[in-house]
Design an enzyme around this catalytic site. Structure first.
Site, mmCIF file in Angstrom:
data_model
loop_
_atom_site.group_PDB
_atom_site.id
_atom_site.type_symbol
_atom_site.label_atom_id
_atom_site.label_comp_id
_atom_site.label_asym_id
_atom_site.label_seq_id
_atom_site.Cartn_x
_atom_site.Cartn_y
_atom_site.Cartn_z
ATOM 1 C CB ILE A 237 -8.469 1.321 -4.505
ATOM 2 C CG1 ILE A 237 -6.967 1.474 -4.857
ATOM 3 C CG2 ILE A 237 -9.231 0.619 -5.624
ATOM 4 C CD1 ILE A 237 -6.655 2.261 -6.099
ATOM 5 C CE1 TYR B 160 -4.448 -1.797 5.170
ATOM 6 C CE2 TYR B 160 -3.269 0.220 4.656
ATOM 7 C CZ TYR B 160 -3.981 -0.887 4.238
ATOM 8 O OH TYR B 160 -4.227 -1.088 2.900
ATOM 9 C CB SER C 252 -0.868 0.021 1.259
ATOM 10 O OG SER C 252 -1.541 1.263 1.380
ATOM 11 C CE LYS D 75 -1.812 -3.578 3.245
ATOM 12 N NZ LYS D 75 -2.065 -4.782 2.428
HETATM 13 P P1 NAD Z 1 -11.770 -5.693 0.362
HETATM 14 O O1 NAD Z 1 -12.210 -5.574 1.780
HETATM 15 O O2 NAD Z 1 -12.760 -5.472 -0.718
HETATM 16 O O3 NAD Z 1 -11.084 -7.117 0.113
HETATM 17 C C1 NAD Z 1 -10.298 -7.770 1.083
HETATM 18 C C2 NAD Z 1 -10.588 -9.265 0.990
HETATM 19 O O4 NAD Z 1 -9.696 -9.951 1.876
HETATM 20 C C3 NAD Z 1 -12.028 -9.607 1.433
HETATM 21 O O5 NAD Z 1 -12.660 -10.378 0.434
HETATM 22 C C4 NAD Z 1 -11.820 -10.405 2.705
HETATM 23 O O6 NAD Z 1 -12.811 -11.405 2.919
HETATM 24 C C5 NAD Z 1 -10.434 -10.997 2.494
HETATM 25 N N1 NAD Z 1 -9.794 -11.383 3.747
HETATM 26 C C6 NAD Z 1 -9.673 -10.657 4.878
HETATM 27 N N2 NAD Z 1 -9.051 -11.361 5.831
HETATM 28 C C7 NAD Z 1 -8.751 -12.566 5.290
HETATM 29 C C8 NAD Z 1 -8.102 -13.734 5.772
HETATM 30 N N3 NAD Z 1 -7.642 -13.805 7.032
HETATM 31 N N4 NAD Z 1 -7.966 -14.785 4.939
HETATM 32 C C9 NAD Z 1 -8.444 -14.724 3.669
HETATM 33 N N5 NAD Z 1 -9.070 -13.647 3.146
HETATM 34 C C10 NAD Z 1 -9.220 -12.592 3.968
HETATM 35 O O7 NAD Z 1 -10.565 -4.657 0.216
HETATM 36 P P2 NAD Z 1 -9.593 -4.350 -1.021
HETATM 37 O O8 NAD Z 1 -9.499 -2.892 -1.123
HETATM 38 O O9 NAD Z 1 -9.941 -5.156 -2.211
HETATM 39 O O10 NAD Z 1 -8.194 -4.841 -0.405
HETATM 40 C C11 NAD Z 1 -7.319 -5.752 -1.043
HETATM 41 C C12 NAD Z 1 -5.898 -5.432 -0.620
HETATM 42 O O11 NAD Z 1 -5.549 -4.132 -1.100
HETATM 43 C C13 NAD Z 1 -5.673 -5.384 0.896
HETATM 44 O O12 NAD Z 1 -4.426 -5.975 1.207
HETATM 45 C C14 NAD Z 1 -5.639 -3.893 1.189
HETATM 46 O O13 NAD Z 1 -4.894 -3.590 2.349
HETATM 47 C C15 NAD Z 1 -4.951 -3.397 -0.062
HETATM 48 N N6 NAD Z 1 -5.109 -1.976 -0.325
HETATM 49 C C16 NAD Z 1 -6.344 -1.439 -0.501
HETATM 50 C C17 NAD Z 1 -6.451 -0.079 -0.739
HETATM 51 C C18 NAD Z 1 -7.791 0.583 -0.911
HETATM 52 O O14 NAD Z 1 -7.842 1.822 -0.859
HETATM 53 N N7 NAD Z 1 -8.870 -0.139 -1.158
HETATM 54 C C19 NAD Z 1 -5.308 0.716 -0.804
HETATM 55 C C20 NAD Z 1 -4.064 0.134 -0.635
HETATM 56 C C21 NAD Z 1 -3.975 -1.224 -0.394
#
Ligand code: NAD
Length: 250
Positions: free
Chosen positions: A190, A157, A142, A161
């Site tokens: 995102i 968090y 991230s 990261k």
């Molecule tokens: P999201 O909440 O839509 O998806 C996260 C998924 O991870 C969910 O489907 C959840 O069920 C699954 N999950 C959580 N804990 C779990 C576990 N212990 N075992 C298996 N699955 C598990 O969020 P997203 O935005 O799609 O996030 C995906 C990745 O992107 C994450 O690592 C998040 O930190 C990273 N990220 C997101 C953003 C953002 O702004 N959305 C920015 C930077 C990084």
């Protein structure tokens, strides 16, 4: 270029916003994709969407913080397809809590899901890829591994990261002569469930801070993943691809 026909992939957090978009994007390039998530019902729905692209797909229920479940997940994929070419370790969570009020259990939960799971999944898929002599691992870090988000508190968090970025680089160097490339992506804000949960005041503040003045879409990350997954990135390893609307430039 960027053809993934016949390649075998998995995406953890595949039922979530970014994971679903990446799974569909990999499938559109020809890869078979296993959808790995705690939320297995949604993972099954994503697997159906992926299959509609004309490739193979199936859902695997897996808590990526549990070593035995991660081992089972890798075994299930190798059992079905015989190999793993592309691993996207992407599952993650965020807890917004002031440091002085955050419980140790909350701290450990975020570090477990976001960082320790990356070690577990890389270790298990790394063994498969080292034996194959080839493979591409992409971890989701991230921009929070580079900067401190504001105004919301999220120290666990951010620390998790930052750890993902240096773990990625460490594994890239360890495995550089074993055919296994290890890279990560660092998305900015995102539009997915994680950011949708934020209050309006935070969202407004983010839009002011982001030089492009909007959140990204999950689809806007997909091309970076396809690049890292494909043979066209054969000299790219230990790299963190930042996709953040220029947030970390300011
Ligand atoms: P999201 O909440 O839509 O998806 C996260 C998924 O991870 C969910 O489907 C959840 O069920 C699954 N999950 C959580 N804990 C779990 C576990 N212990 N075992 C298996 N699955 C598990 O969020 P997203 O935005 O799609 O996030 C995906 C990745 O992107 C994450 O690592 C998040 O930190 C990273 N990220 C997101 C953003 C953002 O702004 N959305 C920015 C930077 C990084």
């Amino acid at each position: 270029m960027f053809d993934l026909t016949g390649k075998k992939a998995y995406v953890t957090g595949g039922a979530g916003g970014i994971g679903r978009a990446v799974s569909l994007g990999l499938a559109e390039r020809g890869a078979d994709v296993a959808i790995v998530d705690l939320a297995v019902d949604t993972a099954r729905q994503v697997a159906e969407e992926v299959k509609a692209k004309g490739v193979d797909s199936f859902a695997i229920e897996c808590d990526v913080t549990k070593e035995d479940q991660v081992q089972g997940m890798i075994k299930a994929i190798v059992g079905r397809w015989g190999r793993i070419d592309i691993a996207h370790n992407n599952a993650g969570i965020c807890i917004n809590e002031d440091a002085e009020n955050m419980s140790y259990a909350q701290w450990k939960k975020v570090i477990d899901v976001n960082l320790s799971s990356i070690f577990l999944t890389c270790k298990e898929v790394g063994k498969v890829m080292i034996a194959q002599g080839k493979g591409s691992i992409i971890n989701t870090a991230s921009m929070s591994g580079h900067i401190v988000n504001f105004p919301q508190p999220q120290c666990s968090y951010n620390a998790s990261k930052a750890g993902v970025i240096l773990l990625t680089k460490s594994l890239a160097v360890e495995w550089v002569n074993k055919g296994v490339r290890v890279n990560c992506i660092s998305p900015g804000y995102i539009g997915t469930a994680i950011t949708q949960r934020a209050c309006d005041a935070w969202k407004e503040s983010w839009k002011q801070q982001i030089p492009i003045h909007r959140l990204g879409t999950p689809e806007e990350l997909v091309s970076a993943i396809i690049y890292l997954a494909s043979d066209e990135s054969s000299y790219t390893t230990g790299c963190d691809v930042v996709v953040d609307g220029a947030f970390t430039c300011i």
